[in-house]
Design an enzyme around this catalytic site. Structure first.
Site, short mmCIF file in Angstrom:
data_model
loop_
_atom_site.label_atom_id
_atom_site.label_comp_id
_atom_site.label_asym_id
_atom_site.label_seq_id
_atom_site.Cartn_x
_atom_site.Cartn_y
_atom_site.Cartn_z
N LYS A 70 0.91 -1.16 -0.04
CA LYS A 70 -0.04 -0.04 0.02
C LYS A 70 0.84 1.29 0.12
CE LYS A 70 -4.03 1.76 0.40
NZ LYS A 70 -3.58 2.55 -0.99
N LYS A 94 4.55 2.05 8.70
CA LYS A 94 3.51 2.74 8.95
C LYS A 94 1.99 2.13 8.83
CE LYS A 94 3.32 6.81 6.52
NZ LYS A 94 2.87 7.76 5.65
N LYS A 106 5.33 2.03 -2.65
CA LYS A 106 5.26 3.44 -3.10
C LYS A 106 5.73 3.43 -4.66
CE LYS A 106 4.50 7.43 -1.32
NZ LYS A 106 3.74 7.69 -0.04
N ASN A 221 -2.33 19.10 1.03
CA ASN A 221 -3.60 18.35 1.70
C ASN A 221 -3.03 18.30 2.95
OD1 ASN A 221 -4.16 15.25 2.15
ND2 ASN A 221 -5.75 16.40 1.40
N SER A 362 -7.44 5.12 3.70
CA SER A 362 -7.33 4.41 2.46
C SER A 362 -7.84 2.94 2.70
CB SER A 362 -5.83 4.57 1.65
OG SER A 362 -5.68 5.83 1.22
P1 NAD Z 1 0.83 18.27 -1.55
O1 NAD Z 1 1.20 18.17 -2.90
O2 NAD Z 1 -0.71 18.34 -1.36
O3 NAD Z 1 1.41 19.74 -0.53
C1 NAD Z 1 2.78 19.78 -0.72
C2 NAD Z 1 3.11 21.10 0.13
O4 NAD Z 1 4.32 21.34 0.13
C3 NAD Z 1 2.51 22.16 -0.99
O5 NAD Z 1 1.92 23.04 -0.30
C4 NAD Z 1 3.88 22.74 -1.60
O6 NAD Z 1 4.05 23.97 -1.85
C5 NAD Z 1 4.81 22.62 -0.28
N1 NAD Z 1 6.08 22.67 -0.58
C6 NAD Z 1 6.94 21.96 -1.56
N2 NAD Z 1 8.33 22.54 -1.33
C7 NAD Z 1 8.33 23.05 -0.56
C8 NAD Z 1 9.34 23.91 0.28
N3 NAD Z 1 10.59 23.64 -0.29
N4 NAD Z 1 9.27 24.73 1.23
C9 NAD Z 1 8.03 24.88 1.67
N5 NAD Z 1 6.72 24.26 1.18
C10 NAD Z 1 7.00 23.39 0.14
O7 NAD Z 1 1.40 17.01 -0.58
P2 NAD Z 1 0.74 16.48 0.78
O8 NAD Z 1 -0.14 15.33 0.36
O9 NAD Z 1 0.27 17.60 1.61
O10 NAD Z 1 2.18 15.84 1.26
C11 NAD Z 1 2.84 16.56 1.93
C12 NAD Z 1 3.69 15.69 3.06
O11 NAD Z 1 2.96 14.57 3.69
C13 NAD Z 1 4.74 14.53 1.99
O12 NAD Z 1 5.80 14.33 2.68
C14 NAD Z 1 3.96 13.38 1.78
O13 NAD Z 1 4.44 12.11 1.50
C15 NAD Z 1 3.18 13.26 3.19
N6 NAD Z 1 1.99 12.61 3.32
C16 NAD Z 1 1.05 12.70 2.67
C17 NAD Z 1 -0.20 12.01 2.79
C18 NAD Z 1 -1.60 12.27 2.08
O14 NAD Z 1 -2.36 11.50 2.43
N7 NAD Z 1 -1.81 13.36 1.38
C19 NAD Z 1 -0.32 10.91 3.68
C20 NAD Z 1 0.89 10.65 4.42
C21 NAD Z 1 2.09 11.47 4.21
#
Ligand code: NAD
Length: 428
Positions: A70, A94, A106, A221, A362
């Site tokens: 997953k 996780k 992944k 997000n 999920s």
């Molecule tokens: P996303 O694409 O929605 O958002 C990423 C954010 O990071 C954006 O606001 C972008 O502008 C910002 N960003 C990128 N580079 C940057 C920088 N150098 N400085 C400051 N901000 C920066 O992604 P997301 O889904 O919110 O995921 C964010 C993190 O959380 C990632 O590490 C992802 O692997 C992790 N994550 C996401 C989920 C999920 O369900 N979406 C679940 C677990 C972990």
């Protein structure tokens, strides 16, 4: 992520450290240090102008002893196989730490999705499925969205897979749009999950959230719903968020000392996370440099953007007021920074526990797909809260009993569960 940080080396170092603490058999370590399977493939895509462009795609299945792999699919211009390996490895831990019956996987594509039209994106994600469909599926490996991918893309991928296998198979992908096989509450799941663990940590630390300030890195997000949860559910204040500005090709911190309004900022953010600076300034926000978030005088730091952000250098900018770091992103803290955090006695909620809300919902999504019966949002979020709280408490209990750092305790819980599943299946 910082150029000097190799996420997979970091994931292996974290694993090696805990394998040592657990006195894990060297042969078992050999299995768990590396992914069981990796797929590297090229995806030719017909672009809108008629030309063909070839994209590099990956899928890594780290370990599926506890159930189907997953993990999300990340679209990023700086994507590397090592980032995908690290993220797949963290997914194994996780799923195990929140005790859902899934393994770790992944995927990724080296691309900046902002450079593609809607139809090019659709052809690219369908191409990804055409390369991978024999090796994914509800009982093999179930992808989901991550940085740079959206519910709509998941809908297209589910459709492509269903066409190739000849039957409607919603359970092949999660993070689908609601109404297209998705679960209510998935959008909020990761950010709210972060906040459920923050709430539990604050109870443990005897901190009153209504008196606390938080600084958030990112405004995607995870960060958006973490900011909403921190203000609306806990009654605290978020003093800044940060984001990557696509036009200026740099990151900024958007601050307001008396607390940002995350819903207002969402209303002036485009689909790639770029905040309208002019409208923010007009509403009384200050625009600072991208790294300003880390040195804010706050109680809680929530890195929720990319890997390697709290590192040997940036860790020293953390204010003495900080008592809690909640890792919304995957791998935001390097092992060097971990040492400083330990010495300073800052309580840390490690990434694969803190941000497990997304994968948990999920999992609920695929359960609902299997039942063909869908729960109301309140039920999804209540079940999520239950899972996150139980996982946090199990890790905290072990951390206190063994007197170890929270990250190590989370690893110990997770690794023990994966090893147990491998034993029960006769792999070891
Ligand atoms: P996303 O694409 O929605 O958002 C990423 C954010 O990071 C954006 O606001 C972008 O502008 C910002 N960003 C990128 N580079 C940057 C920088 N150098 N400085 C400051 N901000 C920066 O992604 P997301 O889904 O919110 O995921 C964010 C993190 O959380 C990632 O590490 C992802 O692997 C992790 N994550 C996401 C989920 C999920 O369900 N979406 C679940 C677990 C972990």
């Amino acid at each position: 992520m910082a150029e000097t940080t190799n996420a997979f080396e970091m994931a292996q170092r974290q694993f090696d450290h805990v394998a040592e603490l657990l006195k894990l058999d060297p042969q078992v370590r050999e299995i768990l240090r590396w992914p069981l399977r990796e797929f590297h493939f090229r995806i030719p895509v017909r672009m809108d102008d008629g030309s063909i462009k070839v994209f590099q795609g990956f899928r890594v299945q780290h370990n599926d002893a506890r159930g189907p792999s997953k993990g999300g699919i990340r679209f990023h211009p700086a994507e590397t196989i090592d980032t995908v390996r690290a993220l797949a490895t963290w997914m194994t831990w996780k799923c195990a730490v929140v005790d859902i019956p899934l393994g770790g996987g992944k995927g990724g594509v080296i691309v900046d999705p902002a450079t593609l039209s809607t139809s090019e994106k659709e052809r690219l994600v369908r191409g990804w499925v055409q390369q991978m469909w024999k090796n994914i599926g509800p009982r093999q490996d179930v992808p989901a969205p991550d940085v740079g991918t959206t519910p709509q893309m998941m809908g297209w991928m589910m459709d492509e897979y269903s066409k190739l296998v000849g039957e409607y198979t919603p359970g092949v992908i999660t993070g689908k749009p609601v109404g297209g096989g998705g679960s209510l509450g998935r959008t909020e799941a990761t950010g709210f999950g972060v906040i459920y663990t923050v709430r539990e940590a604050m109870k443990h630390l005897k901190l009153d959230p209504t008196q606390c300030l938080a600084a958030v890195q990112g405004f995607g997000n995870v960060a958006q719903y973490a900011a909403i949860g921190f203000t609306e559910q806990l009654g605290g204040k978020v003093v800044c968020v940060s984001y990557w500005d696509r036009e200026d090709r740099t990151s900024y911190t958007v601050s307001k000392a008396d607390g940002i309004d995350p819903r207002f900022l969402m209303s002036i953010t485009d689909q790639y996370g770029t905040i309208d600076k002019t409208k923010a300034r007009e509403a009384g926000y200050t625009i600072e440099s991208g790294d300003a978030w880390i040195s804010k005088d706050v109680d809680v730091l929530i890195p929720a953007a990319l890997e390697g952000q709290i590192n040997a250098e940036s860790v020293h900018k953390i204010s003495p007021r900080v008592k809690l770091i909640a890792e919304g992103a995957n791998g935001p803290t390097t092992p060097e920074a971990d040492e400083v955090i330990k010495q300073r006695g800052i309580f840390l909620i490690p990434d694969f526990l803190c941000n497990a809300g997304g994968v948990t919902v999920s999992y609920f999504e695929s359960v609902q797909n299997d039942m063909n019966f869908y729960w109301p949002k309140e039920e999804v979020l209540a079940k999520l809260d239950q899972k996150m709280t139980a996982a946090f408490q199990a890790v905290l209990e072990l951390a206190e009993k063994e007197k170890v750092f929270m990250r190590d305790a989370a690893y110990m819980v997770a690794i023990n569960r994966v090893v147990k599943a491998m034993e029960l299946r006769g792999w070891i």
